[in-house]
Design a protein around this motif. Sequence first.
Motif, PDB file in Angstrom:
ATOM      1  N   GLN A 111       0.843  -1.194   0.000  1.00 27.50           N
ATOM      2  CA  GLN A 111       0.000   0.000   0.000  1.00 27.50           C
ATOM      3  C   GLN A 111       0.882   1.248   0.000  1.00 27.50           C
ATOM      4  O   GLN A 111       0.636   2.212  -0.723  1.00 27.50           O
ATOM      5  CB  GLN A 111      -0.907   0.004   1.235  1.00 27.50           C
ATOM      6  CG  GLN A 111      -1.830  -1.183   1.325  1.00 27.50           C
ATOM      7  CD  GLN A 111      -3.017  -1.036   0.396  1.00 27.50           C
ATOM      8  OE1 GLN A 111      -3.698  -0.018   0.401  1.00 27.50           O
ATOM      9  NE2 GLN A 111      -3.267  -2.034  -0.420  1.00 27.50           N
ATOM     10  N   GLU A 169       4.083   1.382  -0.939  1.00 25.69           N
ATOM     11  CA  GLU A 169       4.852   1.478  -2.183  1.00 25.69           C
ATOM     12  C   GLU A 169       3.994   1.982  -3.338  1.00 25.69           C
ATOM     13  O   GLU A 169       4.458   2.754  -4.180  1.00 25.69           O
ATOM     14  CB  GLU A 169       5.448   0.112  -2.538  1.00 25.69           C
ATOM     15  CG  GLU A 169       6.565  -0.300  -1.595  1.00 25.69           C
ATOM     16  CD  GLU A 169       7.318  -1.518  -2.096  1.00 25.69           C
ATOM     17  OE1 GLU A 169       6.746  -2.268  -2.916  1.00 25.69           O
ATOM     18  OE2 GLU A 169       8.455  -1.711  -1.661  1.00 25.69           O
ATOM     19  N   ALA A 170       2.738   1.540  -3.378  1.00 25.80           N
ATOM     20  CA  ALA A 170       1.855   2.007  -4.450  1.00 25.80           C
ATOM     21  C   ALA A 170       1.667   3.519  -4.342  1.00 25.80           C
ATOM     22  O   ALA A 170       1.698   4.230  -5.350  1.00 25.80           O
ATOM     23  CB  ALA A 170       0.512   1.293  -4.376  1.00 25.80           C
ATOM     24  N   GLY A 171       1.489   4.010  -3.121  1.00 27.51           N
ATOM     25  CA  GLY A 171       1.351   5.451  -2.922  1.00 27.51           C
ATOM     26  C   GLY A 171       2.586   6.201  -3.382  1.00 27.51           C
ATOM     27  O   GLY A 171       2.499   7.182  -4.126  1.00 27.51           O
ATOM     28  N   SER A 228       4.809   5.182  -5.486  1.00 23.75           N
ATOM     29  CA  SER A 228       5.069   5.037  -6.920  1.00 23.75           C
ATOM     30  C   SER A 228       4.215   5.999  -7.741  1.00 23.75           C
ATOM     31  O   SER A 228       4.570   6.348  -8.858  1.00 23.75           O
ATOM     32  CB  SER A 228       4.825   3.593  -7.374  1.00 23.75           C
ATOM     33  OG  SER A 228       3.441   3.344  -7.514  1.00 23.75           O
TER      34      SER A 228
END
Lengths: 246, 246
Positions: free
Chosen positions: A145, A147-149, A151
């Motif tokens: 979660q 890392e997605a933010g 990225s």
Amino acid sequence: MNALSLWFSELKETFISCFITDDRWEWIAEGFINSVIITVFALLLGLVVGVVLAAIRSSYDKNEEALRIRGGIGYYVLKALNAIAKTYITVMRGVPVVVQLMIWYFVILVSSEDIPIAIVAFGLNSGAYVAEIFRGGIMSVDNGQFEAGRSLGFSYFQTMVNIVIPQTIKSTLPTLLNELIALFKETSIAGYVGILDLTKAGERIRGITFEAFMPLIAVAIVYLVTVVLLTKFVEIIERRLRRNER
Amino acid sequence: MSDNIIEVRGLKKHYLGGKVKALDGIDADIKKGEVVVIIGPSGSGKSTFLRSLNLLEMPTGGTINFNGVNITDKKVDINIHRQKMGMVFQHFNLFNNMNIIKNMTIAPTQLLKKSKEEANEKALSLLKRVGLEDRAEAYPSQLSGGQKQRVAIVRALCMEPEVMLFDEPTSALDPEMVGEVLDVMKDLARAGMTMVVVTHEMGFAREVGTRVIFMDGGKIIEENNPKDFFENPQNDRLKDFLSKVL
């Protein structure tokens, strides 16, 4: 028959001397209010301290590697703050609260108002526990979660506020309310520094009337009822949170 | 100015003071419109390499130029550049606490300062493109793996990236859902998107890739166009690898 009515009238007399004479019930009431005041404000202070400590600790955990490789002063600042936070948590959790309370009262803040001292002592202590509750909540959110933010271009702070922290509420809120309950019971040692809290009120009545049973049982019942009500409240909140689960 | 979007020079990622070398000196150029497929055995460093390109993994040496800017320079604000590098993860990493449309619009509205209507419109048209326009209000837990990954792809596209990074996008999917995700990726490639794809899907590499890279031991061992790569491999380790996976 005679023995029973004798026992009843004795009980009644004890009750009157414990609570009615000189309006001694008011001590219990005042003690209860003081216990609640100390609990509520200590928890508020604990939340502030806990948020700060948890922010430092989890920032360090999440950014340590990248900052170390990139170097620069930021890494050393965060590392130092993290060490301070860790030490604080260790000390606060390792020393009995009653000892901390007495240190605040007799060593650090001598001759100040007593209830604020208790709030400071319990609040700073609770902060250490709250910090670990928050940190545990943050760490329990899948790192994907986070890392997605990142990225997508969100900064560390934006990612925490927008994505990670909202996902911690479900797991941390019940634990936090349990901390409130524990704190409420913990304040029963406030009498050590002369504060008229709920426990001390019972003690005071015992000292005057030489009756132990009645005042202490009364105090116990007030604690128990309060805790049971709070626990019910926590259960309702938990059920609400679960219902919102998707 | 070259037409390279990404230029990687001497990229290293060492752990434990150099005892473990996840990346051991990578040089690579990625041109606009290329579809570079990276394959290799597990532990070869291919995911680490991909994740280094947007600094989710912080390299310990070497440089990465993105649009002529050395993003490994610590003075560079990586968040700005990450907005232009979309990333798709093996485990989708959709934001669990937001519905699909919110997943897709939170970054454009907050980071690109798009209006809610504009972001919604873009998100819906992208959802339509991947056949999921009727799931805009659904939550991630209500979607299948393949649907989640399609959403993850279009979520990244909402930021209008110049390059898309795919980290084993089909590895966590049930076999029957691999196709629907690969189809979306093929469409994207056909539309001219620059893509870097770490995958085990040799069919995709052969059919869609413009260049295939084989990594092992943190190094690029061989790279070539797909036809020569698969039909005429030079390196023994690649021959051995291909004999096992094809």
